[in-house]
Structures are given as C-alpha cells and as structure tokens.
Design an enzyme around this catalytic site. Structure first.
Site, PDB file in Angstrom:
ATOM      1  N   CYS A 113       0.819  -1.224   0.000  1.00 11.18           N
ATOM      2  CA  CYS A 113       0.000   0.000   0.000  1.00 11.18           C
ATOM      3  C   CYS A 113       0.848   1.268   0.000  1.00 11.18           C
ATOM      4  O   CYS A 113       0.333   2.365  -0.232  1.00 11.18           O
ATOM      5  CB  CYS A 113      -0.937   0.002   1.199  1.00 11.18           C
ATOM      6  N   HIS A 249      -3.323   6.933   3.060  1.00 12.08           N
ATOM      7  CA  HIS A 249      -3.720   5.607   2.569  1.00 12.08           C
ATOM      8  C   HIS A 249      -5.093   5.286   3.158  1.00 12.08           C
ATOM      9  O   HIS A 249      -5.335   5.433   4.346  1.00 12.08           O
ATOM     10  CB  HIS A 249      -2.681   4.571   3.002  1.00 12.08           C
ATOM     11  N   ASN A 279     -10.125  -0.547   1.058  1.00 11.92           N
ATOM     12  CA  ASN A 279      -8.667  -0.434   0.908  1.00 11.92           C
ATOM     13  C   ASN A 279      -8.271  -1.026  -0.453  1.00 11.92           C
ATOM     14  O   ASN A 279      -8.326  -2.236  -0.641  1.00 11.92           O
ATOM     15  CB  ASN A 279      -8.003  -1.196   2.064  1.00 11.92           C
TER      16      ASN A 279
HETATM   17  N1  ACO Z   1     -17.662  -8.771  11.391  1.00  8.83           N
HETATM   18  C1  ACO Z   1     -17.945  -9.015  12.677  1.00  8.83           C
HETATM   19  N2  ACO Z   1     -17.007  -9.319  13.592  1.00  8.83           N
HETATM   20  C2  ACO Z   1     -15.719  -9.357  13.179  1.00  8.83           C
HETATM   21  C3  ACO Z   1     -15.353  -9.107  11.852  1.00  8.83           C
HETATM   22  C4  ACO Z   1     -16.385  -8.817  10.935  1.00  8.83           C
HETATM   23  N3  ACO Z   1     -16.146  -8.557   9.639  1.00  8.83           N
HETATM   24  N4  ACO Z   1     -14.020  -9.216  11.738  1.00  8.83           N
HETATM   25  C5  ACO Z   1     -13.552  -9.508  12.944  1.00  8.83           C
HETATM   26  N5  ACO Z   1     -14.577  -9.600  13.814  1.00  8.83           N
HETATM   27  C6  ACO Z   1     -14.523  -9.910  15.234  1.00  8.83           C
HETATM   28  C7  ACO Z   1     -13.317 -10.739  15.592  1.00  8.83           C
HETATM   29  O1  ACO Z   1     -13.589 -12.116  15.440  1.00  8.83           O
HETATM   30  C8  ACO Z   1     -13.091 -10.364  17.032  1.00  8.83           C
HETATM   31  O2  ACO Z   1     -14.023 -11.099  17.819  1.00  8.83           O
HETATM   32  P1  ACO Z   1     -13.623 -11.620  19.294  1.00  8.83           P
HETATM   33  O3  ACO Z   1     -13.367 -10.367  20.088  1.00  8.83           O
HETATM   34  O4  ACO Z   1     -14.834 -12.353  19.727  1.00  8.83           O
HETATM   35  O5  ACO Z   1     -12.414 -12.441  19.106  1.00  8.83           O
HETATM   36  C9  ACO Z   1     -13.500  -8.907  17.036  1.00  8.83           C
HETATM   37  O6  ACO Z   1     -14.356  -8.697  15.927  1.00  8.83           O
HETATM   38  C10 ACO Z   1     -12.294  -8.015  16.871  1.00  8.83           C
HETATM   39  O7  ACO Z   1     -12.736  -6.815  17.337  1.00  8.83           O
HETATM   40  P2  ACO Z   1     -11.730  -5.641  17.553  1.00  8.83           P
HETATM   41  O8  ACO Z   1     -10.450  -6.113  18.152  1.00  8.83           O
HETATM   42  O9  ACO Z   1     -12.447  -4.591  18.323  1.00  8.83           O
HETATM   43  O10 ACO Z   1     -11.500  -5.186  16.067  1.00  8.83           O
HETATM   44  P3  ACO Z   1     -10.753  -3.896  15.647  1.00  8.83           P
HETATM   45  O11 ACO Z   1     -11.393  -2.703  16.233  1.00  8.83           O
HETATM   46  O12 ACO Z   1      -9.281  -4.066  15.799  1.00  8.83           O
HETATM   47  O13 ACO Z   1     -11.070  -3.877  14.094  1.00  8.83           O
HETATM   48  C11 ACO Z   1      -9.994  -4.367  12.041  1.00  8.83           C
HETATM   49  C12 ACO Z   1     -10.636  -4.953  13.321  1.00  8.83           C
HETATM   50  C13 ACO Z   1     -11.076  -3.617  11.285  1.00  8.83           C
HETATM   51  C14 ACO Z   1      -9.446  -5.528  11.216  1.00  8.83           C
HETATM   52  C15 ACO Z   1      -8.858  -3.374  12.435  1.00  8.83           C
HETATM   53  O14 ACO Z   1      -7.993  -4.016  13.339  1.00  8.83           O
HETATM   54  C16 ACO Z   1      -8.058  -2.897  11.249  1.00  8.83           C
HETATM   55  O15 ACO Z   1      -8.549  -2.194  10.377  1.00  8.83           O
HETATM   56  N6  ACO Z   1      -6.744  -3.199  11.208  1.00  8.83           N
HETATM   57  C17 ACO Z   1      -5.878  -2.725  10.112  1.00  8.83           C
HETATM   58  C18 ACO Z   1      -5.984  -3.639   8.928  1.00  8.83           C
HETATM   59  C19 ACO Z   1      -5.359  -3.035   7.718  1.00  8.83           C
HETATM   60  O16 ACO Z   1      -5.392  -1.843   7.496  1.00  8.83           O
HETATM   61  N7  ACO Z   1      -4.773  -3.896   6.853  1.00  8.83           N
HETATM   62  C20 ACO Z   1      -4.253  -3.458   5.602  1.00  8.83           C
HETATM   63  C21 ACO Z   1      -2.851  -3.003   5.700  1.00  8.83           C
HETATM   64  S1  ACO Z   1      -2.323  -2.204   4.271  1.00  8.83           S
HETATM   65  C22 ACO Z   1      -1.720  -3.294   3.101  1.00  8.83           C
HETATM   66  O17 ACO Z   1      -0.550  -3.311   2.800  1.00  8.83           O
HETATM   67  C23 ACO Z   1      -2.645  -4.222   2.369  1.00  8.83           C
END
Ligand code: ACO
Length: 341
Positions: A113, A249, A279
């Site tokens: 990214c 980004h 993204n």
């Molecule tokens: N729908 C419902 N629940 C979900 C989903 C979903 N789509 N995805 C995960 N969950 C659940 C998990 O199972 C977990 O449940 P648990 O607590 O029972 O284990 C819980 O939601 C996780 O909740 P949070 O920890 O509060 O999630 P968070 O606020 O961290 O959000 C997210 C998760 C959106 C993935 C966030 O961490 C994020 O955006 N991280 C960055 C990811 C990113 O940008 N990646 C790309 C990098 S760039 C590149 O080079 C491609």
C-alpha cells in the site's frame, strides 16, 4: 536539481459495487460492524473482464489526456501493484502497450500500500537528475483476487481500483520531499503466499490469499502515519499546518482519524474515500488524489501531503505542490485533438 510536477491525473474503478449488505450474505458480519470498525460502506470488485491491467490502462490514459501529451513522449511507466495477474511478464508491460507509451521502459514496483509513494519517489529522482522527462506512475490493485471470501477479518476491508499521474520537470512549486521506511521484523503481520514459495510452506488448499493480524496493523499504522507525516514535514521545511490537504492511505477511517488526531490535523484537511472503495492497496492514494482534484478539493498552488503504510511493514510520505490548472482541465473539457496532439 530540477523540480518535479504532476501534470496529469486519472482514476479507474471496476463497475461492480459490492455493498456491506452483499458481504453479510457471505460471512458472519453486519453493515453496522463494518461501518463502525472501518468506515467502509461499499467497495468495487473486478469482473472477469477487468484486472489490474485494465484499470491501470484506463487511469493511465486519463492522466495522459489531462497532461495533454502524446503517450510516445513517456520515458517510463512505473506500476505500483501487488496483484499481478501473471508472475511473468510484469503487468507494467501490458500497461505500457495499452496506454501507447511506445518509447517507454516499464516495470512493476511492489511496496504494497506504500507503493504509489515509493513509485512517485522513484520517478521524481529520474526527473530531478534529468535522466528522464515524462513518467507515468500508476498505483493499481485488484485485492479482491487475493481475498479469502470466507474470512470476515479481511474480506470486508478491501476493494479494487487504480489511480495514475504523469510527472514532468517544471519550474513551479516546492521541491518534492520523500520519506520511506520499512520494518522487516514485522513482515509477517500481513502476507500472501506465492505459488513460487517453498513447497512445505504452500497452503494445502493452494489458495493464495491475505492473512493479517488486523489489530497489530492498526496500532502500527497510526504510529507509522504520524512518524511519516512529521518526518517529511521536517525534510521539506514546511510545517504541517501549512499543507492544504493530506491524502492518507485509505485502509480504515478509524486509522485515518486516529493519526489526524495525533497530528492535530482537522479532518476537513484530510481527504477520505475509504467509505466508497475500501482499501485498494496500491490504488488507494492515487485514486484519492485524482478524485480529490476532480472534486475541486485541490487547486493550483495547494500544498499536498501524501502519507501511507502497508505490508512490509512499510510506511512513507511525500510532499508536493499542485502546479497544474484544475478547473480548466476537466477531462470532458479537453478537446480530443489537444489530448492526442
Ligand atoms: N464482522 C464481525 N465481527 C468481526 C469481523 C467482521 N467482519 N471481523 C472480525 N470480527 C470480530 C473478531 O472475530 C473479534 O471477535 P472476538 O473479540 O470475539 O475475538 C472482534 O471482531 C475483533 O474486534 P476488535 O479487536 O475490536 O476489532 P478492531 O477494532 O481491531 O477492528 C480491524 C478490526 C477492522 C481488522 C482493524 O484491526 C483494522 O482495520 N486493522 C488494520 C488492517 C489493515 O489496514 N490492513 C491493511 C494493511 S495495508 C496493506 O498493505 C494491504
């Protein structure tokens, strides 16, 4: 050293819009969860006839038209992507042919990214030293092709899209400043296996899809964007307050808001479109840049800060002054003869 200016810009996204409601039918998630955790409402998904190459060619052609140059004047095509349809040749090879850049060199650049910032930085060096005159820099990804559509932790966050710019030497504006970093100790936080990988490490189902540690990347991303924005401001000698628009980004609205808060940049100076595209990896920053120009958010003389992060883990930022006329250069207003002359 010569100054570097963006003279053309363009974007391209697939026709198919996939809403959160459609994703609800694939995995155990909800529109409310996706919006509240990421800000994303919908994303674009490539159909069978669309790919990184088709999006990159369309965005590239628009940028060339806006720059009002003959594609044969282009010296180099740099394509920032991680979702090539083929391992060989580079997708840039198809894009060079597709945009008609018949005298240009072409290569792909893989910095996830952060790829568009890296690509624009590379192009700027060739222009600044006088080695090249006109370069087409494109960021494009079809992330939908490397998603596990049963993994709710990843498939809700990504989409497909492309953006492109033409860069040339010029006399106006501030010199372009660049800051690029990588921390390979965190490289395994976001990976996609390759069929070229060590046989014992290949996934049993031979699905070459993203796995990532979302919460760890979230924490890294905020710190990385803050670090990159501060460092590049130091290098450019321009205070953060003196930038007219920040284009981050587009990974997650909460990451963008947290970084903006830490930097004390008001959100009305931050361009976002993650709500509509998710993204798009390498496509994210140039797509947002091209859209921001066409939305009237950027005008001649504006100082722009691009900042991003990605797999690697990589991060970086770039500052530039917008020197192109915008209001008079809408694509529909450019006479075709001028565009091809
Ligand atoms: N729908 C419902 N629940 C979900 C989903 C979903 N789509 N995805 C995960 N969950 C659940 C998990 O199972 C977990 O449940 P648990 O607590 O029972 O284990 C819980 O939601 C996780 O909740 P949070 O920890 O509060 O999630 P968070 O606020 O961290 O959000 C997210 C998760 C959106 C993935 C966030 O961490 C994020 O955006 N991280 C960055 C990811 C990113 O940008 N990646 C790309 C990098 S760039 C590149 O080079 C491609």
């Amino acid at each position: 050293m010569r100054k570097v200016q963006i003279t053309g810009w363009g974007m391209s996204v697939p026709e198919k819009v996939m809403t959160n409601a459609e994703i609800e039918k694939l995995v155990d998630t909800s529109d409310e969860w996706i919006k509240s955790r990421s800000g994303i409402s919908e994303r674009r998904i490539c159909g069978d006839e669309e790919s990184v190459a088709t999006m990159a060619i369309e965005a590239g052609k628009r940028a060339i038209e806006r720059a009002r140059i003959d594609p044969a004047e282009i010296d180099l095509v740099i394509l920032a992507t991680l979702t090539d349809a083929r391992l060989l040749p580079s997708t840039a090879a198809y894009v060079q042919e597709g945009v008609g850049a018949r005298r240009a060199g072409a290569f792909d650049l893989d910095c996830a990214c952060t790829g568009f910032i890296a690509g624009l930085g590379v192009a700027a060096q060739f222009i600044a030293t006088g080695a090249m005159q006109k370069i087409l820099v494109i960021g494009a990804d079809a992330v939908s092709r490397i998603l596990d559509w049963t993994d709710r932790g990843t498939c809700v966050l990504f989409g497909d899209g492309a953006g492109a710019v033409v860069v040339e030497a010029g006399d106006e504006g501030i010199p372009l400043s660049l800051y690029l970093r990588n921390d390979g100790s965190a490289a395994n936080a976001l990976t996609v296996p390759s069929p070229m990988g060590v046989r014992s490490e290949l996934p049993a189902n031979r699905e070459f899809v993203i796995t990532m540690d979302g919460p760890a990347i979230f924490r890294f991303a905020v710190e990385a964007m803050v670090d990159a924005a501060r460092e590049v401001c130091d290098r450019s000698g321009i205070a953060l307050d003196d930038f007219d628009l920040v284009i981050p980004h587009q990974a997650n609205l909460r990451i963008i808001q947290a970084a903006a808060r830490a930097l004390k940049v008001p959100m009305d100076k931050v361009y976002t479109n993650v709500e509509r595209y998710g993204n798009t990896s390498g496509g994210s920053i140039p797509l947002a840049l091209a859209e921001a120009v066409d939305a009237g958010r950027i005008k001649k003389g504006d100082r722009i800060l691009l900042v991003g992060f990605g797999a690697g883990m990589s991060w970086g930022a770039l500052t530039l002054e917008w020197t192109a006329e915008t209001a008079s250069a809408r694509l529909s207003e450019i006479p075709l003869a001028a565009a091809t002359a």
